[in-house]
Design a protein around this motif. Sequence first.
Motif, PDB file in Angstrom:
ATOM      1  N   THR A 424       0.816  -1.222   0.000  1.00 19.78           N
ATOM      2  CA  THR A 424       0.000   0.000   0.000  1.00 19.78           C
ATOM      3  C   THR A 424       0.849   1.272   0.000  1.00 19.78           C
ATOM      4  O   THR A 424       0.319   2.387   0.008  1.00 19.78           O
ATOM      5  CB  THR A 424      -0.949   0.043   1.223  1.00 19.78           C
ATOM      6  N   ASP A 427       0.199   3.748  -3.037  1.00 19.20           N
ATOM      7  CA  ASP A 427      -1.051   4.500  -2.920  1.00 19.20           C
ATOM      8  C   ASP A 427      -0.955   5.557  -1.839  1.00 19.20           C
ATOM      9  O   ASP A 427      -1.441   6.688  -1.995  1.00 19.20           O
ATOM     10  CB  ASP A 427      -2.215   3.557  -2.623  1.00 19.20           C
ATOM     11  N   TYR A 428      -0.313   5.219  -0.732  1.00 22.50           N
ATOM     12  CA  TYR A 428      -0.178   6.173   0.369  1.00 22.50           C
ATOM     13  C   TYR A 428       0.619   7.408  -0.071  1.00 22.50           C
ATOM     14  O   TYR A 428       0.202   8.547   0.150  1.00 22.50           O
ATOM     15  CB  TYR A 428       0.503   5.504   1.566  1.00 22.50           C
ATOM     16  N   VAL A 430       1.294   8.483  -3.165  1.00 26.86           N
ATOM     17  CA  VAL A 430       0.604   9.232  -4.224  1.00 26.86           C
ATOM     18  C   VAL A 430      -0.481  10.120  -3.618  1.00 26.86           C
ATOM     19  O   VAL A 430      -0.630  11.293  -3.982  1.00 26.86           O
ATOM     20  CB  VAL A 430       0.008   8.278  -5.276  1.00 26.86           C
ATOM     21  N   ASP A 431      -1.249   9.561  -2.662  1.00 24.39           N
ATOM     22  CA  ASP A 431      -2.289  10.353  -2.009  1.00 24.39           C
ATOM     23  C   ASP A 431      -1.694  11.543  -1.280  1.00 24.39           C
ATOM     24  O   ASP A 431      -2.228  12.658  -1.340  1.00 24.39           O
ATOM     25  CB  ASP A 431      -3.080   9.490  -1.014  1.00 24.39           C
ATOM     26  N   GLN A 432      -0.581  11.316  -0.569  1.00 21.66           N
ATOM     27  CA  GLN A 432       0.047  12.399   0.191  1.00 21.66           C
ATOM     28  C   GLN A 432       0.588  13.494  -0.737  1.00 21.66           C
ATOM     29  O   GLN A 432       0.381  14.683  -0.501  1.00 21.66           O
ATOM     30  CB  GLN A 432       1.197  11.843   1.045  1.00 21.66           C
ATOM     31  N   GLY A 435      -2.256  15.056  -3.009  1.00 22.24           N
ATOM     32  CA  GLY A 435      -3.306  15.726  -2.238  1.00 22.24           C
ATOM     33  C   GLY A 435      -2.889  17.078  -1.729  1.00 22.24           C
ATOM     34  O   GLY A 435      -3.363  18.121  -2.168  1.00 22.24           O
TER      35      GLY A 435
END
Length: 455
Positions: A424, A427-428, A430-432, A435
């Motif tokens: 994960t 995904d973590y 990329v989100d950080q 975002g």
Amino acid sequence: MSENKKVEKIVGVKGMNDILPADAPLWELFENTVQSVLKSYGFQQIRTPIVEPTALFARGLGEVTDIVEKEMYSFEDSMNGDKLTLRPENTAGVVRAALEHNLTYDGPKRLWYNGPMFRHERPQRGRYRQFHQVGAEAVGFSGPDIDAELIMMCQRLWDDLGLQNIRLELNSIGNAHERNLHRADLIAYFEQHKDLLDAEAQRRLHSNPLRILDTKNPAMQDMVNKAPKLLDYLDEESKAHFEGVQKILRHNAIPFSINPRLVRGMDYYNRTVFEWVTDELGSQGTVCGGGRYDPLITIFGGKPTPACGFAMGVERLLELMKAAGETHAPSQCDVYLVHQGDEAQMQSFVLGERLRDAGLDVVLHCASAASVGSFKSQMKRADGSGAAYAVIIGEDEAKANTVTIKALRSEDMENNQVSVPFDTAVDYLVDQIAGTGADGDADCCDDPNHIHIHH
């Protein structure tokens, strides 16, 4: 060679400078901004060779210009005897390419270029033997509208780069028959004041008297200011063209001043000429210059084709950007991968490729065969890289199939670290990064497939 003989160190050619990694981000910021602005006006990039036939510049720039007389790097090709020159400017090369490849057969073209130029002159601040120019050439346009558009495009670039202390000077040098009338009176005037002319002016008196108007000699300023003004010799058509340029600039609130001594250095110019100048670079105050050059394609053997363009000095503009406070701190990556142990290293390679697949820039720590380096030394490298996050995989993480992610730019240093499952981690991150990023700004990259943290 004797073991004790010292090997002489080879250094670069004076006036031809290296652009080091620490300087590259500022160059990239400038070049990306230029490309964005020019694209927004419909200009297409053209790339021409840095070596051209010597005759191209001798014919296009003029035999008695400073560039042709004493500044060009010219040589004879040892293979076939061709006389060649490292390009001292690129308008001639672009026009040569447009003519050779019939670029205007289906209508006018807006073209731009970026690259190194070469002149043999004394290196000083803002003046180098290898220097870089960005230029735009609008080929096939005859009206004053394109002259004004080019000037307005420059103003937009200064605004986008955050440069404020650049002013526009404008003039018209008319056409050849108007300059010939002015030339005769100009020579007569200078001959009346021959005792005030310096050696350079006396040399130019009969070959290129217009260039005397551009003298920087303080002892000649008053006399030159009183010389006949070319603007007084323009016919109605040239006056209307010049007024058309001014009208558009005034309507769009572009400030300018008329400088009747502004002539530019190449023989191919006619009608509108302009320079953007600053007082922040000492004697090298011109950062961009250009104008109309309708005769040039005919000089090169083509059919009469109107054209207008400009060239700007990249190094000088970068100096102004630095003076304006633009630092653009270098950053190698979004993520720096730290690892310890063979299994952790293998997992780091896998994770690095997955992160790059997701559009992130990643540096994986590499070291000597003897030692990969302690966690402390690796984290020091991670912090120095400018990365937003360090991803740590040690022996414990490798066994547990997890990674530790540390935010390197977080204001909350006590709660800046988290452990997540290996699968994960992408995904973590990329989100950080997509975002809020490390500085709280939403990502605004133009490419939806590439996510960059804004440092």
